[in-house]
Design a protein around this motif. Structure first.
Motif, PDB file in Angstrom:
ATOM      1  N   ILE A  66     -45.944  88.916  -8.368  1.00 29.17           N
ATOM      2  CA  ILE A  66     -44.522  89.135  -7.908  1.00 29.17           C
ATOM      3  C   ILE A  66     -44.012  87.762  -7.199  1.00 29.17           C
ATOM      4  CG2 ILE A  66     -43.393  90.259  -5.977  1.00 29.17           C
ATOM      5  CD1 ILE A  66     -45.298  92.805  -6.866  1.00 29.17           C
ATOM      6  N   GLY A  67     -45.129  87.101  -6.538  1.00 31.57           N
ATOM      7  CA  GLY A  67     -44.658  85.834  -5.858  1.00 31.57           C
ATOM      8  C   GLY A  67     -44.356  84.959  -6.841  1.00 31.57           C
ATOM      9  N   LEU A  68     -44.955  84.829  -7.848  1.00 33.12           N
ATOM     10  CA  LEU A  68     -44.420  83.977  -9.031  1.00 33.12           C
ATOM     11  C   LEU A  68     -43.188  84.332  -9.480  1.00 33.12           C
ATOM     12  CD1 LEU A  68     -45.986  81.809 -10.641  1.00 33.12           C
ATOM     13  CD2 LEU A  68     -46.718  83.449 -12.497  1.00 33.12           C
ATOM     14  N   LYS A  96     -36.414  74.181  -0.079  1.00 33.30           N
ATOM     15  CA  LYS A  96     -37.761  74.180  -0.159  1.00 33.30           C
ATOM     16  C   LYS A  96     -38.250  75.768  -0.029  1.00 33.30           C
ATOM     17  CE  LYS A  96     -39.610  69.717   1.571  1.00 33.30           C
ATOM     18  NZ  LYS A  96     -38.910  68.858   2.464  1.00 33.30           N
ATOM     19  N   LEU A  97     -39.373  75.986  -0.642  1.00 30.88           N
ATOM     20  CA  LEU A  97     -39.559  77.456  -0.804  1.00 30.88           C
ATOM     21  C   LEU A  97     -40.869  78.077  -0.255  1.00 30.88           C
ATOM     22  CD1 LEU A  97     -38.060  80.077  -1.946  1.00 30.88           C
ATOM     23  CD2 LEU A  97     -38.970  79.545  -4.238  1.00 30.88           C
ATOM     24  N   GLU A  98     -40.944  78.833   0.702  1.00 29.24           N
ATOM     25  CA  GLU A  98     -42.304  79.147   1.053  1.00 29.24           C
ATOM     26  C   GLU A  98     -42.277  80.821   0.908  1.00 29.24           C
ATOM     27  OE1 GLU A  98     -43.152  77.991   5.176  1.00 29.24           O
ATOM     28  OE2 GLU A  98     -43.065  76.104   4.730  1.00 29.24           O
ATOM     29  N   ILE A  99     -43.181  81.302   0.025  1.00 27.67           N
ATOM     30  CA  ILE A  99     -43.383  82.591  -0.022  1.00 27.67           C
ATOM     31  C   ILE A  99     -44.476  83.302   0.483  1.00 27.67           C
ATOM     32  CG2 ILE A  99     -43.355  84.592  -2.098  1.00 27.67           C
ATOM     33  CD1 ILE A  99     -41.712  82.637  -3.589  1.00 27.67           C
ATOM     34  N   TYR A 100     -44.519  84.245   1.199  1.00 28.16           N
ATOM     35  CA  TYR A 100     -45.787  85.080   1.616  1.00 28.16           C
ATOM     36  C   TYR A 100     -45.776  86.377   1.416  1.00 28.16           C
ATOM     37  CZ  TYR A 100     -45.629  80.449   4.424  1.00 28.16           C
ATOM     38  OH  TYR A 100     -45.476  79.207   4.658  1.00 28.16           O
ATOM     39  N   VAL A 101     -46.692  86.887   1.635  1.00 30.35           N
ATOM     40  CA  VAL A 101     -46.965  88.522   1.699  1.00 30.35           C
ATOM     41  C   VAL A 101     -46.951  88.731   3.063  1.00 30.35           C
ATOM     42  CG1 VAL A 101     -48.571  90.367   1.439  1.00 30.35           C
ATOM     43  CG2 VAL A 101     -48.723  88.387  -0.465  1.00 30.35           C
ATOM     44  N   SER A 102     -46.109  89.831   3.469  1.00 33.87           N
ATOM     45  CA  SER A 102     -45.830  90.269   4.836  1.00 33.87           C
ATOM     46  C   SER A 102     -47.388  90.342   5.434  1.00 33.87           C
ATOM     47  CB  SER A 102     -44.983  91.434   4.786  1.00 33.87           C
ATOM     48  OG  SER A 102     -43.771  91.154   4.422  1.00 33.87           O
ATOM     49  N   GLU A 103     -47.458  90.069   6.687  1.00 32.05           N
ATOM     50  CA  GLU A 103     -48.597  90.231   7.337  1.00 32.05           C
ATOM     51  C   GLU A 103     -48.992  91.784   7.368  1.00 32.05           C
ATOM     52  OE1 GLU A 103     -49.885  88.644  11.650  1.00 32.05           O
ATOM     53  OE2 GLU A 103     -48.436  87.278  10.781  1.00 32.05           O
ATOM     54  N   GLY A 104     -50.403  91.826   7.067  1.00 30.15           N
ATOM     55  CA  GLY A 104     -51.053  93.139   7.187  1.00 30.15           C
ATOM     56  C   GLY A 104     -50.695  94.103   6.002  1.00 30.15           C
ATOM     57  N   THR A 105     -49.957  93.459   5.044  1.00 29.26           N
ATOM     58  CA  THR A 105     -49.469  94.317   3.857  1.00 29.26           C
ATOM     59  C   THR A 105     -50.321  94.236   2.601  1.00 29.26           C
ATOM     60  OG1 THR A 105     -47.917  92.939   3.051  1.00 29.26           O
ATOM     61  CG2 THR A 105     -47.169  94.491   4.655  1.00 29.26           C
ATOM     62  N   HIS A 106     -51.401  93.272   2.739  1.00 25.99           N
ATOM     63  CA  HIS A 106     -52.384  93.172   1.665  1.00 25.99           C
ATOM     64  C   HIS A 106     -53.705  92.774   1.920  1.00 25.99           C
ATOM     65  CE1 HIS A 106     -53.774  92.002  -2.257  1.00 25.99           C
ATOM     66  NE2 HIS A 106     -52.914  92.440  -2.792  1.00 25.99           N
ATOM     67  N   SER A 107     -54.642  93.264   1.137  1.00 23.65           N
ATOM     68  CA  SER A 107     -56.130  93.100   1.734  1.00 23.65           C
ATOM     69  C   SER A 107     -56.583  91.380   1.562  1.00 23.65           C
ATOM     70  CB  SER A 107     -57.009  94.034   0.963  1.00 23.65           C
ATOM     71  OG  SER A 107     -56.606  93.933  -0.512  1.00 23.65           O
TER      72      SER A 107
END
Length: 131
Positions: free
Chosen positions: A66-68, A83-94
């Motif tokens: 999904i990030g890709l 410039k792009l920074e993509i993160y998983v929201s904190e605490g939503t993924h192991s």
């Protein structure tokens, strides 16, 4: 154009990305929401775009994919320098730290897009519904 308008413009690009496993869009699944996009001005006419998305489940094996998709679609569709920074929201993924590293590593992203199977999945996810 103010930051709020830029954020909406970015959100408009990513909301129609399809989930790799479901027929739904990331917006329909609440993986991305308007509030997950932040745009900050950088020196010159460039912007920093920060996206924090929430996978549907904490062990989602497709979070990196999904990030890709987010990465690819924004690189293609945004009309301004960024410039792009993509993160998983904190605490939503192991494994959020690993995923965040992978998604923001240009070489890993480029390598992933050289894999024909992966590229085909990404293309299907980022295709506009009208295409």
């Amino acid at each position: 154009m103010n930051m709020e308008e830029k954020e909406l413009e970015v959100y408009d690009v990513i909301r129609s990305i399809r989930d790799p496993e479901k027929p739904n869009t990331l917006e329909e699944l609440d993986v991305v929401t308007e509030s997950c996009v932040e745009v900050r001005p950088l020196p010159g006419d460039e912007y920093l775009i920060i996206i924090k998305f929430s996978p549907t489940v904490p062990h989602c094996s497709l979070a990196t994919l999904i990030g890709l998709c987010l990465q690819v679609k924004l690189q293609r569709c945004l009309p301004f320098k960024h410039k792009l920074e993509i993160y998983v929201s904190e605490g939503t993924h192991s494994t959020e730290e690993d995923i965040n590293k992978q998604i923001n590593d240009k070489e890993r992203v480029a390598a992933a897009m050289e894999n024909p199977d992966l590229r085909e999945i990404v293309e299907q996810c980022v295709m506009e519904p009208d295409d």
